[in-house]
Design a protein around this motif. Sequence first.
Motif, PDB file in Angstrom:
ATOM      1  N   CYS A   1       0.837  -1.201   0.000  1.00  0.00           N
ATOM      2  CA  CYS A   1       0.000   0.000   0.000  1.00  0.00           C
ATOM      3  C   CYS A   1       0.874   1.253   0.000  1.00  0.00           C
ATOM      4  N   ARG A   2       1.901   1.243   0.831  1.00  0.00           N
ATOM      5  CA  ARG A   2       2.820   2.386   0.910  1.00  0.00           C
ATOM      6  C   ARG A   2       3.514   2.606  -0.433  1.00  0.00           C
ATOM      7  N   GLU A   3       3.986   1.539  -1.037  1.00  0.00           N
ATOM      8  CA  GLU A   3       4.662   1.669  -2.332  1.00  0.00           C
ATOM      9  C   GLU A   3       3.704   2.185  -3.398  1.00  0.00           C
ATOM     10  N   HIS A   4       2.472   1.722  -3.366  1.00  0.00           N
ATOM     11  CA  HIS A   4       1.457   2.233  -4.288  1.00  0.00           C
ATOM     12  C   HIS A   4       1.320   3.746  -4.127  1.00  0.00           C
ATOM     13  N   ALA A   5       1.191   4.192  -2.880  1.00  0.00           N
ATOM     14  CA  ALA A   5       1.001   5.615  -2.614  1.00  0.00           C
ATOM     15  C   ALA A   5       2.221   6.435  -3.019  1.00  0.00           C
ATOM     16  N   LEU A   6       3.405   5.853  -2.897  1.00  0.00           N
ATOM     17  CA  LEU A   6       4.626   6.572  -3.277  1.00  0.00           C
ATOM     18  C   LEU A   6       4.804   6.602  -4.800  1.00  0.00           C
ATOM     19  N   LEU A   7       4.386   5.559  -5.482  1.00  0.00           N
ATOM     20  CA  LEU A   7       4.551   5.502  -6.930  1.00  0.00           C
ATOM     21  C   LEU A   7       3.500   6.308  -7.669  1.00  0.00           C
ATOM     22  N   GLN A   8       2.316   6.517  -7.090  1.00  0.00           N
ATOM     23  CA  GLN A   8       1.245   7.198  -7.803  1.00  0.00           C
ATOM     24  C   GLN A   8       1.557   8.666  -8.100  1.00  0.00           C
ATOM     25  N   PRO A   9       1.996   9.533  -7.323  1.00  0.00           N
ATOM     26  CA  PRO A   9       1.912   9.555  -5.856  1.00  0.00           C
ATOM     27  C   PRO A   9       0.519   9.999  -5.399  1.00  0.00           C
ATOM     28  N   GLU A  10       0.086   9.434  -4.281  1.00  0.00           N
ATOM     29  CA  GLU A  10      -1.203   9.804  -3.692  1.00  0.00           C
ATOM     30  C   GLU A  10      -1.001  11.088  -2.881  1.00  0.00           C
ATOM     31  N   PRO A  11      -1.699  12.167  -3.216  1.00  0.00           N
ATOM     32  CA  PRO A  11      -1.452  13.443  -2.532  1.00  0.00           C
ATOM     33  C   PRO A  11      -2.183  13.606  -1.204  1.00  0.00           C
ATOM     34  N   TYR A  12      -3.154  12.753  -0.904  1.00  0.00           N
ATOM     35  CA  TYR A  12      -3.959  12.932   0.304  1.00  0.00           C
ATOM     36  C   TYR A  12      -4.087  11.634   1.077  1.00  0.00           C
ATOM     37  N   GLY A  13      -4.358  11.773   2.368  1.00  0.00           N
ATOM     38  CA  GLY A  13      -4.711  10.630   3.192  1.00  0.00           C
ATOM     39  C   GLY A  13      -3.531   9.856   3.741  1.00  0.00           C
ATOM     40  N   VAL A  14      -3.886   8.889   4.587  1.00  0.00           N
ATOM     41  CA  VAL A  14      -2.910   7.976   5.170  1.00  0.00           C
ATOM     42  C   VAL A  14      -2.909   6.719   4.312  1.00  0.00           C
ATOM     43  N   TRP A  15      -1.754   6.376   3.785  1.00  0.00           N
ATOM     44  CA  TRP A  15      -1.561   5.186   2.945  1.00  0.00           C
ATOM     45  C   TRP A  15      -0.339   4.453   3.469  1.00  0.00           C
ATOM     46  N   GLY A  16      -0.456   3.188   3.721  1.00  0.00           N
ATOM     47  CA  GLY A  16       0.689   2.398   4.161  1.00  0.00           C
ATOM     48  C   GLY A  16       1.336   2.920   5.423  1.00  0.00           C
ATOM     49  N   GLY A  17       0.541   3.513   6.288  1.00  0.00           N
ATOM     50  CA  GLY A  17       1.062   4.007   7.556  1.00  0.00           C
ATOM     51  C   GLY A  17       1.752   5.357   7.486  1.00  0.00           C
ATOM     52  N   LEU A  18       1.681   6.024   6.338  1.00  0.00           N
ATOM     53  CA  LEU A  18       2.319   7.338   6.183  1.00  0.00           C
ATOM     54  C   LEU A  18       1.293   8.387   5.775  1.00  0.00           C
TER      55      LEU A  18
ATOM     56  N   ALA B   1       0.389  12.156   4.018  1.00  0.00           N
ATOM     57  CA  ALA B   1       0.846  12.790   2.771  1.00  0.00           C
ATOM     58  C   ALA B   1       2.170  13.529   3.000  1.00  0.00           C
ATOM     59  N   ALA B   2       2.299  14.213   4.120  1.00  0.00           N
ATOM     60  CA  ALA B   2       3.545  14.943   4.418  1.00  0.00           C
ATOM     61  C   ALA B   2       4.705  13.968   4.601  1.00  0.00           C
ATOM     62  N   GLU B   3       4.467  12.861   5.282  1.00  0.00           N
ATOM     63  CA  GLU B   3       5.526  11.864   5.478  1.00  0.00           C
ATOM     64  C   GLU B   3       5.932  11.225   4.152  1.00  0.00           C
ATOM     65  N   ARG B   4       4.966  11.024   3.268  1.00  0.00           N
ATOM     66  CA  ARG B   4       5.296  10.461   1.949  1.00  0.00           C
ATOM     67  C   ARG B   4       6.138  11.447   1.138  1.00  0.00           C
ATOM     68  N   ARG B   5       5.846  12.735   1.253  1.00  0.00           N
ATOM     69  CA  ARG B   5       6.667  13.730   0.536  1.00  0.00           C
ATOM     70  C   ARG B   5       8.116  13.684   1.019  1.00  0.00           C
TER      71      ARG B   5
END
Length: 132
Positions: free
Chosen positions: A83-100, A102-106
């Motif tokens: 899930c986290r990798e999906h959110a990082l590859l998309q990238p998903e700009p909103y919400g909690v994905w894979g325990g992170l 949006a700010a943590e994913r950035r």
Amino acid sequence: MPHPPHQSLQAAAVQSLQARPAAVPKPRVPAREEDGPWHAEAVCRRDEAGLFFAPSKEPTAARLAREEAAKRVCARCPVMVACREHALLQPEPYGVWGGLTAAERRVVLGRRRRRAAELLPGAGTPPIAAAG
């Protein structure tokens, strides 16, 4: 056949499917390729979606509490890394994905970009002056 107004749409759909003759196959819902097989196993599919996405004008304290609750759900999820990798590859700009969040994913994406730049041949070394 009409259904009582108190009966849920889901229950009506189940009854409709059960009322079909046995010779008629049940319709298959194709899996969306972009979701991948991990999506079906996600624990968050059984939780309130509002836990993972912020309502508009959410106060900071409420946002932090909601994000921590969402991260606790993610922590027990068997597909958290996918899930986290999906959110990082998309990238998903909103919400909690894979325990992170949006700010943590950035932050993670920024670190990955810097690491990739450092690994490129010649990155970080000054160009050699031409002898002349």
